[in-house]
Design an enzyme around this catalytic site. Structure first.
Site, PDB file in Angstrom:
ATOM      1  N   CYS A 248       0.814  -1.066  -0.074  1.00 12.09           N
ATOM      2  CA  CYS A 248       0.041   0.028   0.145  1.00 12.09           C
ATOM      3  C   CYS A 248       0.821   1.383   0.086  1.00 12.09           C
ATOM      4  O   CYS A 248       0.355   2.563  -0.206  1.00 12.09           O
ATOM      5  CB  CYS A 248      -0.817  -0.065   1.214  1.00 12.09           C
ATOM      6  SG  CYS A 248       0.014   0.074   2.732  1.00 12.09           S
TER       7      CYS A 248
ATOM      8  N   GLU B 127      -6.964  -6.222  -0.507  1.00 11.09           N
ATOM      9  CA  GLU B 127      -7.089  -5.114   0.630  1.00 11.09           C
ATOM     10  C   GLU B 127      -5.927  -4.191   0.453  1.00 11.09           C
ATOM     11  O   GLU B 127      -4.739  -4.359   0.017  1.00 11.09           O
ATOM     12  CB  GLU B 127      -6.774  -6.020   2.022  1.00 11.09           C
ATOM     13  CG  GLU B 127      -6.987  -4.962   3.088  1.00 11.09           C
ATOM     14  CD  GLU B 127      -5.750  -4.279   3.750  1.00 11.09           C
ATOM     15  OE1 GLU B 127      -5.785  -3.505   4.637  1.00 11.09           O
ATOM     16  OE2 GLU B 127      -4.661  -4.882   3.231  1.00 11.09           O
TER      17      GLU B 127
END
Length: 377
Positions: free
Chosen positions: A122, A169
């Site tokens: 991320c 995710e």
């Protein structure tokens, strides 16, 4: 860490020595990796239970996603994580050594599976990651030639193995990064592989006492199930909202208390940014409420989540408290240093939230199976 002494044939020792020189590793690390890989293969030989869903765990970290899916009855048949310290924690808890660099893995060698699970990196999309990279004059998002393009490794594996479903995710900022263009590319890439996707930003604070917003993307194979697919994030969090005091240890070593030097620095730093109109600074957690988001930088000073102490400087959370803050059970082993543990839990997921989503995916697949069976009744 335990130590053992090994006896081996000269030819085998020579092979290990040659490999150690080629990979610039110590013989000790080579021996450990070889044993870990051997144990992983033994573990994989266990027969699957009837009707048990299989999944693969990509960018696995320390196994938060794996715990979630195992808790709803699914079985992991492959894992991949490049960080050697995370591999150690993963092995300590699951008895399996994750595969290494995903960019060098031939997607056709990955076992067939029902569900692909991936918390792809991320940092190229997170608010903190983008700010840091820009300050260093580096590219962000997909222009980040290292982490940013790893999403496309997920795509090539999905394309090759055609799982029935996937769960991805990432940070909330993925939606808004580059004025929405990054998420548009992700959405179009997944839909182009013939998957119908559903996504939602969800805050984990209904499951753990932490404000942690993450985007969750779920997809189902339209070539297998058709386009008329419905899915919603009908989650069932705890009836009683958890509080920070629920995860605190009763006895904490003094080493977690901030030194006078660090505490003074954090206070002065906060005052400086407050005067400049910024919101940066330390955070004293409300033990009857929820904390800020635990990040991988927590090891540096613990400033985002500090616990007040009467008559003493505040303290940072212990690694075990960080584990609890992410919903890991107390049985979860922490075999690494505090520094590595802070990084690992800061990079992980809210386990009970992911377990809830995993349950929804499994229930949906069960529904598809029931429809298939009805065709032949």
């Amino acid at each position: 860490m335990k130590q053992v002494h090994l006896r081996m044939e000269e030819q085998l020792y020579a092979q290990f020595s040659e490999y150690a020189n080629e990979t610039n590793q110590s013989l000790q690390n080579c021996f450990r990796d070889a044993i870990a890989i051997y144990m992983t293969e033994i573990h994989k030989r266990n027969d699957l239970k009837k009707n048990e869903y299989t999944f693969i765990d990509l960018f696995a970290g320390i196994g938060g996603m794996r715990l979630a899916f195992q808790n709803v009855g699914a079985k992991c048949v492959y894992s991949n994580e490049w960080n050697k310290y995370s591999q150690q924690t993963y092995f300590a808890n699951f008895g399996e050594q994750p595969d290494g660099d995903i960019t060098k893995v031939n997607e056709n060698t990955i076992p067939d599976h029902d569900i692909l699970v991936a918390g792809f990196p991320c940092q190229p999309f997170s608010i903190a990651g983008v700010s840091k990279k820009k300050s260093l004059g580096k590219e962000t998002g997909f222009k980040d030639k290292t982490q940013g393009t790893l999403f496309f490794d997920v795509c090539r594996i999905v394309n090759a193995k055609r799982p029935k479903a996937f769960l991805l995710e990432n940070v909330k900022n993925l939606c808004s990064h580059d004025k929405g263009n990054t998420f548009k590319i992700i959405k179009e890439s997944l839909e182009g592989l013939h998957y119908k996707i559903f996504y939602q930003v969800i805050d984990g604070q209904s499951y753990v006492p932490q404000h942690r917003e993450r985007i969750i993307i779920v997809g189902f194979d339209t070539l297998r199930f058709g386009n008329n697919i419905d899915f919603s994030f009908d989650l069932t969090p705890k009836e009683r909202k958890p509080k920070v005091k629920d995860i605190l240890e009763s006895t904490v070593d003094d080493k977690y208390t901030l030194s006078d030097k660090l505490w003074n620095y954090l206070q002065n730093y906060a005052l400086k940014h407050k005067a400049a109109g910024n919101g940066f600074g330390y955070g004293i957690a409300d033990i009857n409420g929820v904390s800020r988001t635990l990040s991988a930088r927590y090891y540096k000073d613990g400033s985002e989540i500090l616990i007040a102490q009467e008559g003493k400087n505040p303290r940072r959370l212990t690694p075990r408290e960080c584990a609890r803050l992410q919903g890991f059970p107390d049985s979860f082993k922490i075999p690494v240093s505090d520094t590595q543990a802070y990084k690992q839990f800061g990079n992980s997921v809210v386990v009970p939230l992911m377990e809830d989503v995993a349950s929804l995916i499994v229930n949906k697949l069960n529904g598809f199976n029931a429809l298939e069976e009805d065709k032949y009744v």
